[in-house]
Every structure is written in C-alpha cells, then in structure tokens.
Design a protein around this motif. Structure first.
Motif, PDB file in Angstrom:
ATOM      1  N   MET A  95       0.836  -1.195   0.000  1.00  0.00           N
ATOM      2  CA  MET A  95       0.000   0.000   0.000  1.00  0.00           C
ATOM      3  C   MET A  95       0.875   1.250   0.000  1.00  0.00           C
ATOM      4  N   LYS A  96       0.515   2.210  -0.849  1.00  0.00           N
ATOM      5  CA  LYS A  96       1.321   3.434  -0.948  1.00  0.00           C
ATOM      6  C   LYS A  96       0.617   4.597  -0.244  1.00  0.00           C
ATOM      7  N   SER A 120       1.456  14.427   8.125  1.00  0.00           N
ATOM      8  CA  SER A 120       0.509  13.314   8.152  1.00  0.00           C
ATOM      9  C   SER A 120       0.680  12.536   6.858  1.00  0.00           C
ATOM     10  N   ILE A 121       0.066  11.366   6.790  1.00  0.00           N
ATOM     11  CA  ILE A 121       0.082  10.620   5.528  1.00  0.00           C
ATOM     12  C   ILE A 121      -1.334  10.129   5.225  1.00  0.00           C
ATOM     13  N   MET A 122      -1.609   9.913   3.953  1.00  0.00           N
ATOM     14  CA  MET A 122      -2.928   9.380   3.555  1.00  0.00           C
ATOM     15  C   MET A 122      -2.704   8.388   2.412  1.00  0.00           C
ATOM     16  N   LEU A 135       0.379   2.655  10.488  1.00  0.00           N
ATOM     17  CA  LEU A 135      -0.825   2.365   9.707  1.00  0.00           C
ATOM     18  C   LEU A 135      -0.789   0.967   9.108  1.00  0.00           C
ATOM     19  N   LEU A 136       0.382   0.554   8.637  1.00  0.00           N
ATOM     20  CA  LEU A 136       0.486  -0.775   8.040  1.00  0.00           C
ATOM     21  C   LEU A 136       0.288  -1.875   9.093  1.00  0.00           C
ATOM     22  N   ASP A 137       0.586  -1.519  10.353  1.00  0.00           N
ATOM     23  CA  ASP A 137       0.370  -2.458  11.466  1.00  0.00           C
ATOM     24  C   ASP A 137      -1.083  -2.463  11.919  1.00  0.00           C
TER      25      ASP A 137
END
Ligand code: ADP
Ligand code: MG
Ligand code: ZN
Length: 475
Positions: A1-2, A198-200, A237-239
């Motif tokens: 996921m990017k 932040s990231i989305m 987020l990946l966790d």
C-alpha cells in the motif's frame, strides 16, 4: 500500500528591529542575562505595551513578497499558558484576525513548478530563555529575549515531500534576507520551523491525523525529521494502528522523533483580544509606502538574469539562491560588464574554493574587486585561461591582487610571434615522426604540438597564437 505525505510548515522568524515589539528595550544578542529588560517585557502589573511600527513595516513587506492580502484591520490576542520563561502568563500574538492572509510561494523542483499556499502571517513576541545549571538542580531565567519580535508564517498543507519542504524553507529564507528583515539563521534560532506531518493512502483526498515536530534547527534536520516521521506513521498504519495527534520532539543525535505532549487545542490557550492594544489599522497609504520600498526579490532577479543577462536558468537559480551570493555577483558586474565570464568563474572556481574550505560567500578570501582584477587580465589576453586558474589559486592563498601575482611570477602571456617562432621550429625539428603523421592526416596531433609549446613556455604562450602559427608551419 502506498501513502502520500501531507506537510504544512509553521515558520517563526525573528525580525531585525533595533528594539522589542512592545517596549524600547534593545534586541541585541549576546548581552549579559536580563540587561535588556524593563517593566513592560518583565510583565510587571499595570504597564502598557506600545506597538513598534517597524515590526508592522517588516511584516507588511513579507506579506507583499508572498502575495498575501494585508488586512486593513487586525488584532493582537493573548495566548494564555504558564511557563517560567513567560512572566506575564500570556504571549501577545495574533489569532482570529492576523495581519496578512492567503498568499503563496512559487517553487521549482526538478524543473517542475509548484505553488505552496500561505495561510497566514502574524506578529507575536518571543518568550525568555531558561538556562539549566548542569551541576545543580537549578534553572535560571534570562528575559533579554522576552518581547523580541517574531513573525509567524503558516503554510497550507500543500507540501508533499521532505525535499519540497526544504526548498520552501530555503526560498522563504532567501526572501527574508533580500528584504533585510531577518537574519534567517536556523542554527542561531532566528529562523525556526515546526513541521506538521501526516500521511494518507495514495489517491485519497482525506488528510490523515497529523503530528507536529519541533526542535528542527537546520535545513538538513527538517528534511531528515520529516522523512523519519513519514516512515514512522507508515509503519503504524500498516500495522493496523492509528496515528495519535501530538507534538513530537526531533532528537538530532538519535535521528528520531519522540512524543513530547498531547496536541493542545486552540481553546486550551483561552485566546482573547488583548485589551491593552488597539486594533491595528493599516491604510492603503501605509501599504503603498512599503510597496515603494520593496527591493528586487529573488524570483524577479532570477528572471532578469535569464532574460537580460542571458544566463541559463540553472545558473540564475544558484546565483539568486542566496542574497549574499547574488550581491557578490552584482558587485562583480558593476566592475566588469561580462555576465557570462563572471558567472563561469563564480559557479566554477569560486564556489569550488568556498565549498572546499567550508566558507560562506561573505567570507570569501577573494573579493569581487579581486576576482574582477583577474578576469580583466584574462579578458585583455595578458594571461591565458590556464594561467588564470593558477593565479586564482595563488590569490586564494595569499590574498594578493592578480596583477601583483602575475608580475612577481612573470606569468604574462606571450603573444609575440617572434618569441614563439624559434620554439616552434625547434619542436618541429625534434619530432619529425609526429610531423609526418600529422601531415599524413592525423590532425589530432595538433594537440600534441600545442602541448609541447605550452610545456616549453611554462604555459605562458598564447594558445590562440600558437595554434595559428603551428597550422601555418605544418601546413
Ligand atoms: P496549530 O496552531 O494547532 O498548529 P494550525 O491550524 O495553525 O494549527 O495549522 C498548523 C499547520 O498544520 C499548518 O501549516 C497546516 O498547513 C498544517 N496542517 C493542517 N492539517 C494537516 C494535516 N492533516 N497534515 C499535515 N499538515 C497539516
Ligand atoms: Mg502549530
Ligand atoms: Zn522591555
């Protein structure tokens, strides 16, 4: 996921006024603790602040330079919190009605144009400084800095990478320096930055939860800290976890951010209009006055270098990237109207020398006058290009003018054909083999013959003259 990073920057820049924002204490740096203080900046009861007009002048200039709308009426507000470096128990800042809003800064990264929005610019006062005793559990307070004027510039969350954040800051700082309203020195704290990150998920338009990273005291660290923070949030987020909105501290030595405190909300500060300060009213005349004092800004200068001086866009970008470098270049041009020659020497030899010695342009061992002195000798064919490089190095070592070095070391170029003639004849005599091959069609050997003449004349023969003479003699 990017993921796509979203970054917004809050920059605090200390304004270069003689006196503080609400009293007449000096802003001079480095004096003994608490020697630049008075009842106003010490926060004594019953005293009244008086706004320093210069602070407003400077902020209007910055607003104009970043295409902001200067508000006809703005207000000072009290931001309430307790800390021992804040004797009043509140900081005077601007909140609901800042002096300037809705601007932008244009950047170019990898030949791509980017526009970063500027949400607002406001004025505020700095706090004092705590000094912690390393040997005893004692802290002291120095209030020399309390009341020093700051300008806060808040960007829109338009930045999408650490590199763009770095470039945005460099551009902002260049503007401050061109306007001569701030030193813009990150290491010394006159230019400070907090990064909101932040990231989305890629393709999304819903921003994620942000953290605010503090303690970024160099450009390198801003980029490193943002890179770290993006990676940290990605991992969470990946966790399957959630990013917590908080203030984080960058630890430069460890190369990581750590949680500092939960993010305070604006309502925690109980902002309210400062009853001691009147609304600030700025009329058109004031703005026009500031407009008329605006110097040429980096973007305009760069454009002029390209269109009027014929420089490449890359050279123009480097030369205007810092005001000091650009001023150096301009000083050279005033003495020698040959932009391309001056550019080549600054971009090549001079910047090379400064890099090698870790020096800034304002500490260049070779002044514009001295550089031009060298270029004039070169332009008049008194010395060759090759000798010029040697003289340049000698100038950097000794600080002597080019003329002196050339005279003392007898480096004057020999253009007189009667002096070169016998040397060429001797070389032709000594190399019959090469002469044959040359005449048989190996024209590349010209370089060999020129090299021989140069060797025998210790590089002093005029290469143009040598070439012409050799061509005539070899046929
Ligand atoms: P505060 O004063 O609480 O820090 P502001 O509204 O002044 O809040 O915003 C601070 C900065 O945060 C601005 O530069 C803004 O662009 C940036 N920002 C807002 N939302 C986000 C987000 N989701 N991700 C990254 N930056 C953000
Ligand atoms: Mg903030
Ligand atoms: Zn004072």
């Amino acid at each position: 996921m990017k993921f796509t990073p979203v970054i917004g920057l809050e920059v605090h820049s200390q304004l270069k006024t003689q006196t503080k924002i609400f009293c007449s204490c000096s802003t001079a740096f480095g004096s003994p603790p608490n020697t630049h203080t008075c009842p106003v900046c010490l926060g004594m009861p019953g005293v009244l602040p008086v706004l320093n007009k210069k602070v407003v002048d400077y902020t209007i200039k910055m607003a104009l330079a970043t295409h902001c709308t200067v508000q006809k009426e703005s207000r000072f507000a009290r931001k309430n919190y307790f800390y021992p470096d804040l004797p009043k128990g509140y900081q005077i800042s601007q909140y609901e009605l800042p002096i300037a809003t809705d601007g932008h800064l244009d950047l170019e990264i990898n030949k791509q144009a980017l526009r970063i929005g500027i949400t607002r610019i406001h004025m505020e006062e700095d706090a004092g400084k705590l000094m912690h005793d390393p040997d005893r559990p004692v802290s002291r307070v120095d209030l020399n800095r309390a009341g020093v004027p700051l300008m806060e510039i808040v960007s829109e969350p338009d930045i999408r990478s650490p590199e763009v954040a770095g470039e945005y800051l460099r551009r902002l700082r260049a503007i401050l320096r061109y306007l001569d309203i701030s030193d813009g020195n990150m290491e010394e704290g006159s230019f400070r930055c907090d990064a909101n990150v932040s990231i989305m998920p890629e393709g999304s338009t819903n921003f994620g939860t942000r953290t605010e990273v503090k303690n970024l005291n160099s450009f390198k660290h801003v980029e490193k800290a943002i890179t770290y923070e993006i990676a940290r949030q990605k991992e969470i987020l990946l966790d399957g976890g959630e990013v917590i909105q908080e203030t984080r501290l960058w630890q430069p030595d460890k190369g990581r951010t750590v949680s500092m405190r939960g993010k305070e909300d604006a309502h925690d500060y109980r902002y309210f209009p400062d009853p001691d300060l009147l609304p600030l009213v700025i009329d058109d005349q004031w703005i026009a006055g500031m407009q008329s004092q605006m110097p040429e800004l980096p973007a305009q200068r760069r454009e002029r270098y390209i269109t009027e001086l014929g420089l490449s866009s890359a050279d123009a970008a480097v030369l205007t990237g810092s005001r000091a470098l650009s001023d150096y270049f301009e000083a050279c041009l005033c003495l020698l109207n040959n932009p391309k020659l001056v550019t080549n020497w600054i971009m090549g030899d001079l910047l090379g020398l400064l890099n090698a010695r870790g020096l800034k342009i304002n500490h260049s061992p070779i002044s514009p006058e001295k550089l031009v002195g060298l270029l004039e000798l070169l332009g008049k064919d008194v010395i060759s290009g090759k000798i010029a490089k040697t003289v340049f190095e000698a100038m950097a070592e000794t600080g002597l003018p080019a003329k002196t070095i050339v005279e003392e070391n007898e480096l004057v170029q020999v253009s007189d054909s009667s002096a070169i003639d016998p040397i060429i004849d001797a070389i032709i005599n000594d190399h019959p083999e090469e002469v044959k091959r040359y005449q048989g069609g190996q024209k590349k050997l010209m370089g060999f013959f020129v090299g021989q003449v140069m060797k025998q004349t210790k590089g002093k023969a005029n290469p143009k003259v040598v070439n012409e003479m050799l061509q005539k003699k070899l046929g």
